[in-house]
Design a protein around this motif. Structure first.
Motif, mmCIF file in Angstrom:
data_model
loop_
_atom_site.group_PDB
_atom_site.id
_atom_site.type_symbol
_atom_site.label_atom_id
_atom_site.label_comp_id
_atom_site.label_asym_id
_atom_site.label_seq_id
_atom_site.Cartn_x
_atom_site.Cartn_y
_atom_site.Cartn_z
ATOM 1 N N ARG A 22 43.649 46.794 43.908
ATOM 2 C CA ARG A 22 43.599 45.633 43.024
ATOM 3 C C ARG A 22 42.600 45.888 41.905
ATOM 4 O O ARG A 22 41.685 46.703 42.050
ATOM 5 C CB ARG A 22 43.232 44.372 43.800
ATOM 6 N N GLN A 23 42.820 45.183 40.807
ATOM 7 C CA GLN A 23 41.929 45.315 39.666
ATOM 8 C C GLN A 23 41.707 43.938 39.046
ATOM 9 O O GLN A 23 42.668 43.298 38.592
ATOM 10 C CB GLN A 23 42.495 46.284 38.632
ATOM 11 N N ARG B 11 39.580 49.568 39.291
ATOM 12 C CA ARG B 11 40.573 49.388 40.340
ATOM 13 C C ARG B 11 39.934 49.727 41.674
ATOM 14 O O ARG B 11 39.248 50.741 41.799
ATOM 15 C CB ARG B 11 41.783 50.283 40.074
ATOM 16 N N TYR C 262 48.272 46.177 42.992
ATOM 17 C CA TYR C 262 49.184 47.290 42.796
ATOM 18 C C TYR C 262 49.489 47.963 44.126
ATOM 19 O O TYR C 262 48.590 48.168 44.938
ATOM 20 C CB TYR C 262 48.567 48.346 41.889
#
Length: 124
Positions: A38-39, A45, A95
């Motif tokens: 995740r970011q 990230r 992601y």
């Protein structure tokens, strides 16, 4: 060429749950490690969770341990991230990624293919 498509993100209140899905296509992915990262805005990230090809081994970031659960269905070429007890600090673009290896890692640069991301926003 492998394609990954995430879905399931959204806007929820703190304490709620969401389940993210990541559908893979392009080749058989059952032998490979998969992960979620995740970011958040203005941040790097970061690793969230990863699973081995069989799902028998999983690993989580300390910040999500006991709240998130990663799983996969190789018959459907899909990996999931069940997120419970969500907190505002979980807000980020999530992601999924696949590593063309059976070895699970927590390093983003070791993953070979990425999805486009799905936004998760947790309000307080």
């Amino acid at each position: 060429q492998v394609q990954l498509v995430e879905s399931g993100g959204g806007l929820v209140q703190a304490g709620a749950s969401l389940r993210l899905s990541c559908a893979a296509s392009g080749r058989t992915f059952s032998s490979y490690a998969m992960a979620w990262f995740r970011q958040a805005p203005g941040k790097e990230r970061e690793f969230v969770a990863a699973t081995s090809w069989s799902g028998g081994y999983t690993h989580y970031a300390d910040s999500v341990q006991a709240r998130f659960s990663i799983s996969r269905d190789n018959a459907k070429n899909t990996v999931y991230l069940q997120m419970n007890s969500l907190k505002p600090e979980d807000t980020a673009v999530y992601y999924c990624a696949i590593r063309m290896s059976t070895i699970v890692t927590m390093t983003a640069s070791s993953y070979d293919y990425w999805g486009q991301g799905t936004q998760v926003t947790v309000s307080s």
